[in-house]
Design a protein around this motif. Structure first.
Motif, PDB file in Angstrom:
ATOM      1  N   ARG A   1       0.833  -1.218   0.000  1.00 51.28           N
ATOM      2  CA  ARG A   1       0.000   0.000   0.000  1.00 51.28           C
ATOM      3  C   ARG A   1       0.858   1.255   0.000  1.00 51.28           C
ATOM      4  NH1 ARG A   1      -5.772  -0.484   2.711  1.00 51.28           N
ATOM      5  NH2 ARG A   1      -6.278  -2.522   1.893  1.00 51.28           N
ATOM      6  N   LEU A   2       1.940   1.221   0.782  1.00 51.71           N
ATOM      7  CA  LEU A   2       2.814   2.398   0.832  1.00 51.71           C
ATOM      8  C   LEU A   2       3.448   2.650  -0.529  1.00 51.71           C
ATOM      9  CD1 LEU A   2       4.692   1.940   4.254  1.00 51.71           C
ATOM     10  CD2 LEU A   2       2.745   3.430   3.751  1.00 51.71           C
ATOM     11  N   ALA A   3       3.940   1.568  -1.152  1.00 48.26           N
ATOM     12  CA  ALA A   3       4.588   1.733  -2.454  1.00 48.26           C
ATOM     13  C   ALA A   3       3.582   2.277  -3.467  1.00 48.26           C
ATOM     14  CB  ALA A   3       5.171   0.398  -2.911  1.00 48.26           C
ATOM     15  N   ALA A   4       2.340   1.756  -3.401  1.00 52.14           N
ATOM     16  CA  ALA A   4       1.308   2.214  -4.342  1.00 52.14           C
ATOM     17  C   ALA A   4       0.971   3.687  -4.112  1.00 52.14           C
ATOM     18  CB  ALA A   4       0.052   1.353  -4.188  1.00 52.14           C
ATOM     19  N   ALA A   5       1.136   4.152  -2.850  1.00 53.12           N
ATOM     20  CA  ALA A   5       0.812   5.551  -2.531  1.00 53.12           C
ATOM     21  C   ALA A   5       1.985   6.483  -2.811  1.00 53.12           C
ATOM     22  CB  ALA A   5       0.397   5.659  -1.061  1.00 53.12           C
ATOM     23  N   GLY A   6       3.102   5.936  -3.318  1.00 56.54           N
ATOM     24  CA  GLY A   6       4.216   6.800  -3.726  1.00 56.54           C
ATOM     25  C   GLY A   6       5.394   6.830  -2.782  1.00 56.54           C
ATOM     26  N   THR A   7       5.359   6.026  -1.721  1.00 60.22           N
ATOM     27  CA  THR A   7       6.500   6.014  -0.786  1.00 60.22           C
ATOM     28  C   THR A   7       7.679   5.276  -1.423  1.00 60.22           C
ATOM     29  OG1 THR A   7       5.045   6.114   1.124  1.00 60.22           O
ATOM     30  CG2 THR A   7       7.241   5.223   1.505  1.00 60.22           C
ATOM     31  N   ARG A   8       8.898   5.831  -1.201  1.00 64.29           N
ATOM     32  CA  ARG A   8      10.113   5.201  -1.759  1.00 64.29           C
ATOM     33  C   ARG A   8      11.096   4.813  -0.660  1.00 64.29           C
ATOM     34  NH1 ARG A   8       7.825   3.961  -5.356  1.00 64.29           N
ATOM     35  NH2 ARG A   8       9.556   2.533  -5.493  1.00 64.29           N
ATOM     36  N   LEU A   9      11.012   5.512   0.477  1.00 66.47           N
ATOM     37  CA  LEU A   9      11.984   5.255   1.553  1.00 66.47           C
ATOM     38  C   LEU A   9      11.249   4.960   2.862  1.00 66.47           C
ATOM     39  CD1 LEU A   9      14.996   5.347   2.630  1.00 66.47           C
ATOM     40  CD2 LEU A   9      14.531   7.726   3.239  1.00 66.47           C
ATOM     41  N   ILE A  10      11.663   3.867   3.514  1.00 66.45           N
ATOM     42  CA  ILE A  10      11.194   3.573   4.875  1.00 66.45           C
ATOM     43  C   ILE A  10      12.361   3.892   5.800  1.00 66.45           C
ATOM     44  CG2 ILE A  10      10.306   1.814   6.470  1.00 66.45           C
ATOM     45  CD1 ILE A  10       8.448   2.160   4.110  1.00 66.45           C
ATOM     46  N   ALA A  11      12.201   4.940   6.590  1.00 65.05           N
ATOM     47  CA  ALA A  11      13.261   5.338   7.528  1.00 65.05           C
ATOM     48  C   ALA A  11      12.843   4.869   8.918  1.00 65.05           C
ATOM     49  CB  ALA A  11      13.452   6.852   7.493  1.00 65.05           C
ATOM     50  N   LEU A  12      13.467   3.805   9.378  1.00 66.44           N
ATOM     51  CA  LEU A  12      13.144   3.293  10.718  1.00 66.44           C
ATOM     52  C   LEU A  12      13.830   4.164  11.748  1.00 66.44           C
ATOM     53  CD1 LEU A  12      13.814  -0.517  10.100  1.00 66.44           C
ATOM     54  CD2 LEU A  12      11.601   0.671  10.049  1.00 66.44           C
ATOM     55  N   ARG A  13      13.097   4.575  12.780  1.00 63.82           N
ATOM     56  CA  ARG A  13      13.780   5.305  13.842  1.00 63.82           C
ATOM     57  C   ARG A  13      14.063   4.352  15.009  1.00 63.82           C
ATOM     58  NH1 ARG A  13       8.474   7.325  13.519  1.00 63.82           N
ATOM     59  NH2 ARG A  13       7.410   7.404  15.548  1.00 63.82           N
ATOM     60  N   SER A  14      14.532   3.166  14.643  1.00 61.95           N
ATOM     61  CA  SER A  14      14.904   2.130  15.607  1.00 61.95           C
ATOM     62  C   SER A  14      16.134   1.407  15.079  1.00 61.95           C
ATOM     63  CB  SER A  14      13.758   1.125  15.780  1.00 61.95           C
ATOM     64  OG  SER A  14      13.468   0.485  14.551  1.00 61.95           O
ATOM     65  N   ALA A  15      16.765   0.653  15.994  1.00 52.95           N
ATOM     66  CA  ALA A  15      17.872  -0.213  15.580  1.00 52.95           C
ATOM     67  C   ALA A  15      17.303  -1.528  15.041  1.00 52.95           C
ATOM     68  CB  ALA A  15      18.789  -0.478  16.772  1.00 52.95           C
ATOM     69  N   GLY A  16      16.322  -2.089  15.774  1.00 49.30           N
ATOM     70  CA  GLY A  16      15.738  -3.376  15.400  1.00 49.30           C
ATOM     71  C   GLY A  16      14.911  -3.251  14.117  1.00 49.30           C
ATOM     72  N   TYR A  17      14.951  -4.295  13.292  1.00 50.92           N
ATOM     73  CA  TYR A  17      14.181  -4.278  12.033  1.00 50.92           C
ATOM     74  C   TYR A  17      13.473  -5.608  11.806  1.00 50.92           C
ATOM     75  CZ  TYR A  17      18.646  -6.316  10.591  1.00 50.92           C
ATOM     76  OH  TYR A  17      19.778  -7.099  10.531  1.00 50.92           O
ATOM     77  N   ASN A  18      13.281  -6.363  12.897  1.00 55.07           N
ATOM     78  CA  ASN A  18      12.626  -7.672  12.781  1.00 55.07           C
ATOM     79  C   ASN A  18      11.171  -7.555  12.327  1.00 55.07           C
ATOM     80  OD1 ASN A  18      12.840  -6.689  15.763  1.00 55.07           O
ATOM     81  ND2 ASN A  18      10.938  -7.855  15.686  1.00 55.07           N
ATOM     82  N   HIS A  19      10.598  -6.334  12.381  1.00 52.42           N
ATOM     83  CA  HIS A  19       9.191  -6.137  12.011  1.00 52.42           C
ATOM     84  C   HIS A  19       9.025  -5.747  10.537  1.00 52.42           C
ATOM     85  CE1 HIS A  19      10.972  -2.342  13.039  1.00 52.42           C
ATOM     86  NE2 HIS A  19       9.871  -1.629  12.918  1.00 52.42           N
TER      87      HIS A  19
END
Ligand code: NAD
Length: 329
Positions: A63-81
């Motif tokens: 859904r995010l990609a379809a809405a035009g998002t290109r970058l996911i900037a996590l404000r965390s160290a963990g990325y298991n999600h």
């Protein structure tokens, strides 16, 4: 360019507004958690900034990609999600904050140890009620006790340094031993031996397919009777119903949790007016020798400032075509 910050709290807005601005980047703060339902809010935002309990599964990323998002900037160290194969397939870049303040999390783990041992949570309530008795408040000296550190990266090392300062013996387990721990006098052991020997065990490893339910019914049975377990890593490092059984039998003497496997629907919100629907968490909260904090170990001024500065720098570098702190599957 616009960035949408999901799950943002007032302290996030403060720290991001105080960090050095990225020219041309508009920050939009959204208190809602990212989910399939809230993903359409990202329409027109090239950058989505997400936190640990946001849903970054394949349907949400689609859904995010379809809405035009290109970058996911996590404000965390963990990325298991994050579903990294899905992000790659959709052409979404994922960046994170690999280090902000390991001291924030390590010091919180120590705060849990001290509070549980010296029963500060009970003493606090007692004196406020005019009860100045001491029965049931006996603790133990940390000096000379054996502490097992599971995961000896940045946070595990900061934690080990503090415990060495208390005069504790250090045991460690990590597939990649850290010479700085050995310099503190820590002995690396296989996990089953560490669990058998340590009186206090603190978890500082990431959640992966190898570490899920690392602490379970079988491993709990091998602990020293009355041992203390601290988890500031991720909720699913432990099998929570098995912890409850070990607390009931006395096998586990103390439990400090900053993370909970089912926290996504519960933590970070004031739910004090609502009936708690999670029976496992409700049972945990009945034990006098358990302290649960709602994923607050990272929450220091220094850590928030570092998270904001690195996240904005990650966005600026990605915009300039020179990304850093990439998370790849
Ligand atoms: P890090 O990458 O510096 O260290 C993690 C260590 O775990 C590494 O040394 C790695 O080799 C080790 N490891 C990997 N697999 C292991 C396994 N199977 N058994 C034992 N060790 C293993 O990460 P860090 O900055 O020290 O953070 C550790 C974890 O703390 C993060 O993954 C995150 O889940 C958690 N964390 C929690 C909070 C909080 O607020 N409660 C905040 C930040 C991080």
């Amino acid at each position: 360019m616009r960035a949408l910050f999901y799950s943002s709290q007032p302290y996030d807005q403060d720290s991001f507004n105080q960090a050095p601005a990225v020219p041309g980047l508009e920050l939009h703060f959204q208190p809602a958690r990212l989910s399939e339902d809230t993903a359409p809010l990202a329409e027109g935002h090239e950058v989505v900034c997400a936190f640990i309990n946001d849903d970054l599964s394949a349907p949400v990323l689609e859904r995010l990609a379809a809405a035009g998002t290109r970058l996911i900037a996590l404000r965390s160290a963990g990325y298991n999600h994050v579903d990294l194969p899905a992000a790659k397939r959709l052409g979404l870049t994922v960046v994170r904050v690999p280090a902000y303040s390991p001291h924030a999390v390590a010091e919180h783990a120590v705060a849990l140890i001290l509070a549980l041992n010296r029963r500060l949570h009970r003493a606090y309530n007692r004196t406020r009620e005019g009860d100045f008795s001491l029965h049931g408040l006996t603790g133990f000296d940390l000096h000379g006790k054996t502490v097992g550190v599971v995961g000896t990266g940045q946070i595990g090392l900061a934690f080990a340094r503090i415990m060495a300062g208390f005069g504790c013996q250090l045991l460690a387990y990590d597939p990649y031993p850290n010479p700085q721990l050995e310099a503190l006098g820590a002995r690396y052991l296989a996990l089953p031996e560490l669990l058998r020997e340590a009186q206090i065990i603190s978890l500082h490893c990431p959640l992966t397919e190898h570490t899920r339910y690392l602490i379970n019914q079988q491993s709990l049975a091998t602990l020293q009777p009355g041992a203390m377990l601290i988890n500031t890593g991720r909720g699913a490092l432990v099998d929570t119903p098995a912890l409850i059984e070990a607390l009931k039998s006395g096998q586990l003497g103390y439990l400090g949790l900053d993370v909970y496997e089912e926290e996504a629907q519960i933590f970070f919100e004031d739910r004090s007016d609502l009936p708690l629907q999670d029976d496992v968490l409700a049972r945990l909260l009945t034990f006098p020798n358990v302290i649960v904090t709602a994923h607050q170990a990272f929450l220091t001024r220094e850590a928030l400032a570092a998270i904001a500065a690195t996240t904005l720098d990650n966005i600026a570098r990605w915009t300039a075509g020179n990304p850093q702190n990439l998370v790849e599957g």
